[in-house]
Every structure is written in structure tokens, then in C-alpha cells.
Design an enzyme around this catalytic site. Structure first.
Site, mmCIF file in Angstrom:
data_model
loop_
_atom_site.group_PDB
_atom_site.id
_atom_site.type_symbol
_atom_site.label_atom_id
_atom_site.label_comp_id
_atom_site.label_asym_id
_atom_site.label_seq_id
_atom_site.Cartn_x
_atom_site.Cartn_y
_atom_site.Cartn_z
ATOM 1 N N LYS A 129 0.858 -1.184 0.000
ATOM 2 C CA LYS A 129 0.000 0.000 0.000
ATOM 3 C C LYS A 129 0.890 1.227 0.000
ATOM 4 O O LYS A 129 2.048 1.154 0.404
ATOM 5 C CB LYS A 129 -0.884 -0.005 1.259
ATOM 6 C CG LYS A 129 -2.105 0.865 1.159
ATOM 7 C CD LYS A 129 -3.282 0.176 0.498
ATOM 8 C CE LYS A 129 -4.410 1.141 0.266
ATOM 9 N NZ LYS A 129 -5.645 0.476 -0.217
ATOM 10 N N ASP A 169 -7.106 4.559 -4.254
ATOM 11 C CA ASP A 169 -7.751 4.413 -2.942
ATOM 12 C C ASP A 169 -8.342 5.795 -2.655
ATOM 13 O O ASP A 169 -8.581 6.573 -3.602
ATOM 14 C CB ASP A 169 -6.714 3.982 -1.868
ATOM 15 C CG ASP A 169 -7.349 3.572 -0.545
ATOM 16 O OD1 ASP A 169 -7.838 2.438 -0.446
ATOM 17 O OD2 ASP A 169 -7.396 4.395 0.396
HETATM 18 P P1 NDP Z 1 -12.932 8.066 -2.254
HETATM 19 O O1 NDP Z 1 -11.873 9.064 -2.027
HETATM 20 O O2 NDP Z 1 -13.494 7.896 -3.617
HETATM 21 O O3 NDP Z 1 -14.163 8.343 -1.259
HETATM 22 C C1 NDP Z 1 -14.017 8.373 0.120
HETATM 23 C C2 NDP Z 1 -15.330 8.783 0.735
HETATM 24 O O4 NDP Z 1 -15.267 8.631 2.143
HETATM 25 C C3 NDP Z 1 -15.677 10.238 0.476
HETATM 26 O O5 NDP Z 1 -17.073 10.396 0.391
HETATM 27 C C4 NDP Z 1 -15.127 10.924 1.724
HETATM 28 O O6 NDP Z 1 -15.736 12.175 2.032
HETATM 29 C C5 NDP Z 1 -15.489 9.902 2.775
HETATM 30 N N1 NDP Z 1 -14.600 10.066 3.919
HETATM 31 C C6 NDP Z 1 -13.250 10.026 3.938
HETATM 32 N N2 NDP Z 1 -12.786 10.261 5.158
HETATM 33 C C7 NDP Z 1 -13.871 10.434 5.926
HETATM 34 C C8 NDP Z 1 -14.067 10.716 7.297
HETATM 35 N N3 NDP Z 1 -13.016 10.859 8.135
HETATM 36 N N4 NDP Z 1 -15.336 10.812 7.758
HETATM 37 C C9 NDP Z 1 -16.396 10.677 6.924
HETATM 38 N N5 NDP Z 1 -16.277 10.426 5.610
HETATM 39 C C10 NDP Z 1 -15.034 10.316 5.133
HETATM 40 O O7 NDP Z 1 -12.332 6.672 -1.708
HETATM 41 P P2 NDP Z 1 -12.826 5.192 -2.018
HETATM 42 O O8 NDP Z 1 -14.289 5.168 -2.194
HETATM 43 O O9 NDP Z 1 -11.947 4.640 -3.071
HETATM 44 O O10 NDP Z 1 -12.420 4.439 -0.666
HETATM 45 C C11 NDP Z 1 -13.332 4.315 0.437
HETATM 46 C C12 NDP Z 1 -12.860 3.196 1.351
HETATM 47 O O11 NDP Z 1 -12.842 1.961 0.613
HETATM 48 C C13 NDP Z 1 -11.461 3.334 1.940
HETATM 49 O O12 NDP Z 1 -11.442 2.736 3.225
HETATM 50 C C14 NDP Z 1 -10.601 2.497 0.998
HETATM 51 O O13 NDP Z 1 -9.424 2.066 1.600
HETATM 52 C C15 NDP Z 1 -11.559 1.338 0.728
HETATM 53 N N6 NDP Z 1 -11.281 0.561 -0.464
HETATM 54 C C16 NDP Z 1 -11.240 1.165 -1.696
HETATM 55 C C17 NDP Z 1 -11.003 0.400 -2.822
HETATM 56 C C18 NDP Z 1 -11.083 0.976 -4.196
HETATM 57 O O14 NDP Z 1 -11.055 0.190 -5.156
HETATM 58 N N7 NDP Z 1 -11.211 2.277 -4.369
HETATM 59 C C19 NDP Z 1 -10.686 -1.051 -2.718
HETATM 60 C C20 NDP Z 1 -10.861 -1.593 -1.391
HETATM 61 C C21 NDP Z 1 -11.112 -0.790 -0.313
HETATM 62 P P3 NDP Z 1 -14.943 13.545 1.719
HETATM 63 O O15 NDP Z 1 -15.055 13.727 0.231
HETATM 64 O O16 NDP Z 1 -15.663 14.568 2.517
HETATM 65 O O17 NDP Z 1 -13.523 13.340 2.177
#
Ligand code: NDP
Length: 453
Positions: A129, A169
Site C-alpha cells: 500500500k 484508494d
Molecule cells: P474516495 O476518495 O473515492 O471516497 C471516500 C469517501 O469517504 C468520500 O465520500 C469521503 O468524504 C469519505 N470520507 C473520507 N474520510 C472520511 C471521514 N473521516 N469521515 C467521513 N467520511 C469520510 O475513496 P474510495 O471510495 O476509493 O475508498 C473508500 C474506502 O474503501 C477506503 O477505506 C478504501 O481504503 C476502501 N477501499 C477502496 C477500494 C477501491 O477500489 N477504491 C478497494 C478496497 C477498499 P470527503 O469527500 O468529505 O472526504
């Protein structure tokens, strides 16, 4: 805190000592260790070869300076990371996270989880990662590009299709992967498609990769529901986050006949009692790169926007069948879990990595809620990345339908592996145990075969 097996406790104490202050990494290691007591008792060869000690120590950790110039001409400095955790099963594989909260402990927890998740897919990929404490929010596209180019100017020497294959991510989507790939290609003078995954469709990407993590989490939850002769059809669902994983989890739940009534970002929650308008949500988030407050403004009276509120408290006001936390680590607290359980939630599947606190997981499992840990439930993303690598290697591109079919098959396989492993170890229905042991034994056996390296 449950007691660890006497052979595992000193190893965990050493993890705490050697990785002081890295609390998320401690949490991730403890969660795996809690599942491994009976495995170690049954398989003395793992302890004899110090597999647990070795598995907690990344093969390589890279930390580097990322200097770049903002639109005002000021020099900015960020810190870049790549933790190459374990390559016993294949090249290191795992995403890059750009978020101001990123430090070594975040990347190590994510890399550690990734090792077992990737093993569980049954595919030939190791775990790693990376990322940076760079905050993309409010930055122009030109600034994002300059940052990505500077980040890759150091990272390129450590990665390669047979070495280490990063992906996206939090904060890293298709646009960022494009800038990173462009700089890699320029520096190396190689069109090495399989060095990064999550690429655009017309330059080496795979159909379904964008949708894969969210779709996969929904498929996994559907498999769990089937074990109780239930389904998403007619269900009411909460999905936290509104990024890549959340949007496509919402889409698949809707396709399966469920209604997602709320989602969130780090500023607030939208609650649409009759279901979210997914087309509008995608326009606001993916095209306009806006906030959920913009979505609520555009939706008018059909939407209730609650600033600084917890999405899980919505279960207090309306019946919820399934919860899919898809935002970030430790976003669902013990108190949130209690609210969900008291109001009759049937299943929880982690789209994000480690979104439920350890206490929340215990509350779900004690209440016999179906609980799918991220290692299993969100493995669809990395599995489809491996399919992207396959297509790159054979210079082929598959149809959407074929790729989605493969994804669904892989998610069913992961579900089956979790169920069978939990049965074998005498805890039917315990997906945490099934995922941890299923992933661990595959990596551990490969490490034994490869000798002390
Ligand atoms: P994105 O950046 O596309 O989206 C993240 C989302 O989570 C946004 O809506 C963001 O809001 C919100 N968020 C982030 N931090 C916080 C917080 N502290 N409190 C509340 N909301 C929060 O990321 P992904 O969708 O790609 O990733 C989401 C999760 O999924 C992560 O844990 C990642 O590790 C996991 N994941 C992702 C994969 C992928 O293929 N993308 C694969 C496997 C796991 P805001 O815009 O306000 O920050």
C-alpha cells in the site's frame, strides 16, 4: 480485549514495541492475531519458521519527499510512502491513498490487511500500500497533475509489473492514475500497462474496475443474506461515504431491488426517505466534483441534509436492514453498532477498510448480525485489478458482462472460503475468523515453501 494464544502474545507485544504509535497497524494486527490461536496450535510448522513474526515486518518500506509548485508559485512539500508488505504470492499489489491524515501507521495497516485480502481472492498477488499526506481537496487539476508527476518521479524506481503494482484508494481515482501512468511512461520510456491498475478504458484499463469494489461488497452482502434465505430485494440500506466504493455499492444495491436511503461525506449526511437519486448523486460527485450539500440543494425537499451528523443514527428513525460502511477506518463506533443492532439490522458488510471499531465488530457478532469484514467484502476491487493485469498481459480487453461475471464468481468464491474455513475451525458463520484464517494459511504456506527470505 480477548486473550491471545500464549505463543502469539509475545509476538504482538513485539509488534507494539517495534511500531510505536502506529495505532491503526496495531489494531489490524490484533484483529488477525485473535483469529490465529487454533491455527498455530494445529500447525506447529508456522511457529517453527517464525511465520507470524515475519508476516508483521514489511519486506520494504519507502518514505520520500514530494516537492511540487502550487498555482500561486509556492513550493509545497509532502511526504510519500510505499510499504511493500509481502510478495510470497505475487508482486506487491495495493492502492495509493492521498489524504492529509496519512502517515506510516495508516499505510502499514492498509498494507497488512491487503496481504490477507489478496490471498483470499485466490489470485497470484502479494500485498502492499502507499500514498501521501497530500490533500487533494480544493486543488486545481494542474496542481493535482504536478503533485502526481513529482510523486511518480520517485516512486517509479520501486514499481513494475513483476515487482509492485499500485492502484487507487481514497483521493486517487481515474484522473490521478492517468497522471501517474503518464509520468511513469515518460521516465521509463516503456508503455508498461500492468504497472498500475485502475487505468482509463481506452488506454489499458478494464471495464468494471471502477465499479468493482462497491459491486463486490454488494455481491458479498447478498451471499451472506442468502445463508438466512434473505436478499436485498425490498430492503432498506445505509451506505456511508459518497466516493468510488459508496457510489457503486449504491448502484448495485438498487439493481438488486434494495433502497439506499442515506450516504455521507466528511461534512455531513443526506437522508432521502424514499431512496437516493443515484443519477443526480453521480453528476454531483463524479462530474462536478461537488459535495453532498450540493446534491441536497439540487434535490430540494426530497432530501434532508444533516451537517456533522452520523449516518448510523438514521437507524434510530427508520427501519434499516443492511449497513455498508464505505468511507474510512473506524467510522462506525461501538455506540453506532448498538443503534444498528437495537433497531434490527440483519447484515453489515465493510466496503471500506476497517470501518468498524473492534468493539462494534464484537457487538455485531454477539448479536448474530451477519458481519462481512473488509478483507473479504471489499476484495472485489483488487480482484478486478488482477483481471486488468491479466488483460494487459494478453493484450486483450473483455466485455463488461464477462468481467462482471468473473467478479461475481470471485466474490462467491471468497464467501465460500470464509464459510468453509469458519466451519472447519468450529465457528460457523464467523466471517472474521474465516477471512483471517483463509487468507493467512495461503500466505503462510507460500512463505514456508520459499524458505527464509
Ligand atoms: P474516495 O476518495 O473515492 O471516497 C471516500 C469517501 O469517504 C468520500 O465520500 C469521503 O468524504 C469519505 N470520507 C473520507 N474520510 C472520511 C471521514 N473521516 N469521515 C467521513 N467520511 C469520510 O475513496 P474510495 O471510495 O476509493 O475508498 C473508500 C474506502 O474503501 C477506503 O477505506 C478504501 O481504503 C476502501 N477501499 C477502496 C477500494 C477501491 O477500489 N477504491 C478497494 C478496497 C477498499 P470527503 O469527500 O468529505 O472526504
Amino acid at each position: 480485549m480477548p486473550e491471545l494464544h500464549p505463543r502469539i502474545q509475545p509476538i504482538f507485544d513485539e509488534v507494539l514495541r517495534r511500531n510505536a504509535g502506529e495505532v491503526e497497524f496495531h489494531q489490524a494486527a490484533l484483529e488477525v492475531f485473535e483469529s490465529l490461536g487454533r491455527v498455530i496450535a494445529k500447525n506447529p510448522q508456522y511457529a517453527e519458521a517464525s511465520i507470524l513474526e515475519r508476516i508483521c515486518e514489511p519486506e520494504r518500506q519507502i518514505i520520500f519527499r514530494v516537492p511540487w509548485v502550487d498555482d500561486a508559485g509556492r513550493v509545497q512539500i509532502n511526504r510519500g510512502f510505499r510499504v511493500e508488505f509481502n510478495s510470497a504470492l505475487g508482486p506487491f499489489k495495493g492502492g495509493l491513498r492521498f489524504h492529509p491524515s496519512v502517515y506510516l501507521g495508516t499505510i502499514k495497516f492498509l498494507g497488512f490487511e491487503q496481504v490477507f485480502k489478496n490471498a483470499l481472492t485466490g489470485m497470484p498477488i502479494g500485498g502492499g500500500k502507499g500514498g501521501s499526506d497530500f490533500d487533494p481537496k480544493g486543488r486545481s487539476t494542474a496542481e493535482i497533475m504536478r503533485f502526481c508527476q513529482s510523486f511518480m518521479t520517485e516512486l517509479y524506481r520501486h514499481i513494475g509489473e513483476y515487482t509492485d503494482v499500485p492502484a487507487g484508494d481514497i483521493g486517487v481515482g481515474g484522473r490521478e492514475i492517468g497522471f501517474l501512468f503518464g509520468q511513469y511512461k515518460r521516465i521509463t520510456n516503456r508503455y508498461e500497462s500492468a504497472v498500475l491498475t485502475g487505468k482509463g478504458i481506452n488506454w489499458g484499463g478494464s471495464l468494471v474496475r471502477t465499479e468493482a469494489t462497491g459491486y463486490g461488497a454488494a455481491f458479498f452482502a447478498q451471499e451472506m443474506l442468502k445463508t438466512r434465505e434473505q436478499s436485498f430485494d425490498g430492503s432498506r440500506v445505509l451506505v456511508s461515504g459518497s466516493g468510488n466504493v459508496a457510489l457503486y455499492a449504491i448502484e448495485k444495491v438498487h439493481q438488486m431491488g434494495g433502497t439506499v436511503v442515506a450516504c455521507s461525506d466528511s461534512s455531513g449526511v443526506v437522508y432521502d426517505a424514499d431512496g437516493l437519486d443515484l443519477d443526480l448523486l453521480r453528476q454531483v460527485k463524479e462530474v462536478d466534483r461537488g459535495r453532498l450539500s450540493d446534491y441536497a440543494d439540487a434535490r430540494g425537499s426530497a432530501s434532508d441534509y444533516r451537517a456533522d451528523s452520523s449516518i448510523w443514527s438514521i437507524a434510530d428513525a427508520t427501519h434499516i436492514d443492511v449497513a455498508l460502511p464505505c468511507a474510512t477506518q473506524n467510522e462506525l463506533s461501538d455506540a453506532d453498532a448498538r443503534v444498528l443492532v437495537d433497531n434490527g439490522v440483519v447484515a453489515v458488510a465493510e466496503g471500506a477498510n476497517m470501518p468498524c471499531t473492534p468493539g462494534a465488530v464484537r457487538i455485531f457478532t454477539d448479536a448474530s448480525v451477519l458481519f462481512g469484514p473488509g478483507k473479504a467484502a471489499n476484495a472485489g476491487g483488487v480482484a478486478t485489478s488482477a483481471l486488468e493485469m491479466q488483460q494487459n498481459a494478453s493484450r486483450d480487453s473483455w466485455t463488461f458482462a464477462h468481467t462482471e461475471e468473473r467478479l461475481e464468481e470471485i466474490m462467491r468464491g471468497i464467501h465460500e472460503r470464509c464459510v468453509e474455513t469458519a466451519d472447519e475451525y468450529g465457528e460457523p458463520g464467523n466471517y472474521v475468523l474465516g477471512a483471517n484464517i483463509g487468507g493467512f494459511t495461503r500466505v503462510a504456506d507460500a512463505m514456508l515453501a520459499l524458505g527464509v527470505i
